[in-house]
Design an enzyme around this catalytic site. Structure first.
Site, PDB file in Angstrom:
ATOM      1  N   ASP A 132       0.787  -1.239   0.000  1.00 43.21           N
ATOM      2  CA  ASP A 132       0.000   0.000   0.000  1.00 43.21           C
ATOM      3  C   ASP A 132       0.817   1.287   0.000  1.00 43.21           C
ATOM      4  OD1 ASP A 132      -2.408  -1.354  -0.039  1.00 43.21           O
ATOM      5  OD2 ASP A 132      -2.464  -1.551   2.142  1.00 43.21           O
ATOM      6  N   GLY A 175      -6.465  -0.558  -2.071  1.00 43.52           N
ATOM      7  CA  GLY A 175      -6.293   0.770  -1.479  1.00 43.52           C
ATOM      8  C   GLY A 175      -7.573   1.192  -0.787  1.00 43.52           C
TER       9      GLY A 175
HETATM   10  P1  ATP Z   1      -1.316  -4.647   6.555  1.00 44.26           P
HETATM   11  O1  ATP Z   1      -0.644  -3.427   6.004  1.00 44.26           O
HETATM   12  O2  ATP Z   1      -1.324  -5.753   5.615  1.00 44.26           O
HETATM   13  O3  ATP Z   1      -2.646  -4.374   7.176  1.00 44.26           O
HETATM   14  P2  ATP Z   1      -0.432  -4.788   9.263  1.00 44.26           P
HETATM   15  O4  ATP Z   1       0.877  -5.096   9.889  1.00 44.26           O
HETATM   16  O5  ATP Z   1      -0.946  -3.390   9.460  1.00 44.26           O
HETATM   17  O6  ATP Z   1      -0.327  -5.144   7.744  1.00 44.26           O
HETATM   18  P3  ATP Z   1      -2.495  -5.882  10.999  1.00 44.26           P
HETATM   19  O7  ATP Z   1      -3.406  -7.021  10.757  1.00 44.26           O
HETATM   20  O8  ATP Z   1      -3.074  -4.560  11.298  1.00 44.26           O
HETATM   21  O9  ATP Z   1      -1.523  -5.851   9.735  1.00 44.26           O
HETATM   22  O10 ATP Z   1      -1.532  -6.275  12.224  1.00 44.26           O
HETATM   23  C1  ATP Z   1      -0.806  -7.493  12.238  1.00 44.26           C
HETATM   24  C2  ATP Z   1      -0.782  -8.071  13.611  1.00 44.26           C
HETATM   25  O11 ATP Z   1      -0.122  -7.169  14.513  1.00 44.26           O
HETATM   26  C3  ATP Z   1      -2.166  -8.275  14.254  1.00 44.26           C
HETATM   27  O12 ATP Z   1      -2.766  -9.465  13.838  1.00 44.26           O
HETATM   28  C4  ATP Z   1      -1.819  -8.322  15.728  1.00 44.26           C
HETATM   29  O13 ATP Z   1      -1.278  -9.560  16.072  1.00 44.26           O
HETATM   30  C5  ATP Z   1      -0.686  -7.288  15.807  1.00 44.26           C
HETATM   31  N1  ATP Z   1      -1.232  -5.990  16.242  1.00 44.26           N
HETATM   32  C6  ATP Z   1      -1.829  -5.041  15.482  1.00 44.26           C
HETATM   33  N2  ATP Z   1      -2.201  -3.977  16.218  1.00 44.26           N
HETATM   34  C7  ATP Z   1      -1.836  -4.262  17.499  1.00 44.26           C
HETATM   35  C8  ATP Z   1      -1.931  -3.577  18.743  1.00 44.26           C
HETATM   36  N3  ATP Z   1      -2.497  -2.364  18.824  1.00 44.26           N
HETATM   37  N4  ATP Z   1      -1.450  -4.186  19.846  1.00 44.26           N
HETATM   38  C9  ATP Z   1      -0.889  -5.402  19.777  1.00 44.26           C
HETATM   39  N5  ATP Z   1      -0.742  -6.101  18.629  1.00 44.26           N
HETATM   40  C10 ATP Z   1      -1.208  -5.551  17.511  1.00 44.26           C
END
Ligand code: ATP
Length: 328
Positions: A132, A175
């Site tokens: 993204d 997106g």
């Molecule tokens: P993408 O860009 O694909 O969404 P991302 O890293 O933002 O990637 P998320 O699913 O939001 O993907 O987060 C991945 C993992 O990180 C979650 O499944 C959870 O285990 C952990 N995580 C996310 N937010 C938190 C938080 N606030 N506290 C603790 N762990 C978290």
């Protein structure tokens, strides 16, 4: 005094992106180069909680730089959001003698890493891996370049058939919150209109633009629509709307979906990932923690994770202007 780092773990978390393997390889090989031990954690934070670890050597990452996806698998993990889950993860890291970890992922993965560090004072470094390109503190995330090249390649193909039949195509790209893929691939593929979440151009303008296109003799039209665009209509509703108001058009829809995440990473993503992996390990060894590695003006930089996760990268206004001029 902080504990000397002797063993570093690497994991991929959240949505996968092409180039994650190149980043894993880089972290593993940098550890080998610096005579550090290295462990891979499978299935993101879930694997950390479950103790799904494997010791890695420089040879463990042979022949993966060219592969899409992530050899470590990725996962979303609800349990890591709880203090109990993070305690289990900490116990596993201690059991495996791990002193620091590098997490390759997006905003959520970094938020989790930050929270973990705050609770256990455990060194954490982030590498941005998401198609993204929406993370503050870096001009490019790993996977973005591959994704926009995939989208451009597909749109070129769609255009071949669109112009053979004088058709209008709505092409939906990924997106939900940001329009970086739509805008960049749209300009690169010569789209007639680009609809992104950051702007509401309005349906009237879309109709006007399509009318103009037809009048000027264009044989086909491609409109790129980011998933989260603000017209309030999805691509299928847009098709119906245009067919109702501009019956001269024969409209088709193509939703690109998960193909945008797959495929062999571009050279740009492989080089970016290799550079970021080295920087991440070096930064940990320099005593830094809670940073994300980024790139700006072709220099690698470190941004506090707390800053990186604050907001999405805003859309490039200059590119929006270029796109407006190109669609004249
Ligand atoms: P993408 O860009 O694909 O969404 P991302 O890293 O933002 O990637 P998320 O699913 O939001 O993907 O987060 C991945 C993992 O990180 C979650 O499944 C959870 O285990 C952990 N995580 C996310 N937010 C938190 C938080 N606030 N506290 C603790 N762990 C978290």
């Amino acid at each position: 005094m902080t504990k000397q780092i002797k063993k570093i773990a690497v994991l991929t978390s959240g949505g996968d992106s092409p180039g994650m393997n190149a980043a894993i390889r880089s972290v593993v090989r940098t550890c080998a180069f610096m005579k550090l031990e290295c462990a891979a954690i499978y299935r993101g934070y879930q694997g950390m909680i479950d103790g799904d670890f494997k010791d890695m050597t420089a040879r463990s990452v042979n022949n993966i730089i060219n592969k899409g996806g992530t050899i470590l698998k990725s996962a979303r993990c609800e349990e890591f959001r709880t203090p109990e889950g993070r305690q289990k993860a900490y116990n596993q890291l201690k059991k495996h003698n791990i002193d620091a970890f590098v997490v390759i992922g997006g905003n959520g993965s970094f938020a989790g890493g930050l929270k973990f560090n705050e609770e256990f004072n455990f060194p954490v470094m982030g590498i941005p891996g998401t198609i993204d390109n929406d993370i503050l503190g870096t001009s490019y995330t790993i996977g973005f370049d591959t994704a926009i090249n995939t989208v451009v390649e597909v749109i070129d193909k769609i255009r071949d058939t669109a112009s053979s039949h004088n058709r209008l195509f709505f092409v939906e790209v990924m997106g939900r919150d940001v329009g970086h893929i739509a805008l960049n691939a749209g300009v690169g593929a010569g789209a007639e209109e680009i609809l992104i979440p950051e702007q509401n151009l309005g349906l009237e303008r879309l109709l006007e633009s399509l009318k103009r296109s037809k009048k000027s003799g264009k044989s086909s039209s491609i409109v790129i629509v980011a998933e989260g665009d603000k017209t309030g209509k999805n691509v299928f509703e847009l098709k119906d709307y245009v067919e109702e108001h501009l019956p001269i058009y024969d409209v088709r829809v193509s939703v690109l979906g998960h193909m945008q995440r797959g495929g062999s990473p571009t050279c740009f993503d492989r080089v970016l990932a290799s550079r970021m992996g080295v920087k991440a390990v070096e930064a940990l060894m320099a005593g830094k923690s809670n940073y994300m590695v980024g790139i700006r003006d072709n220099n690698l930089i470190l941004t506090p994770i707390s800053e990186a996760i604050k907001a999405h990268t805003p859309v490039d206004e200059e590119l929006v202007r270029v796109s407006d001029i190109m669609t004249t």
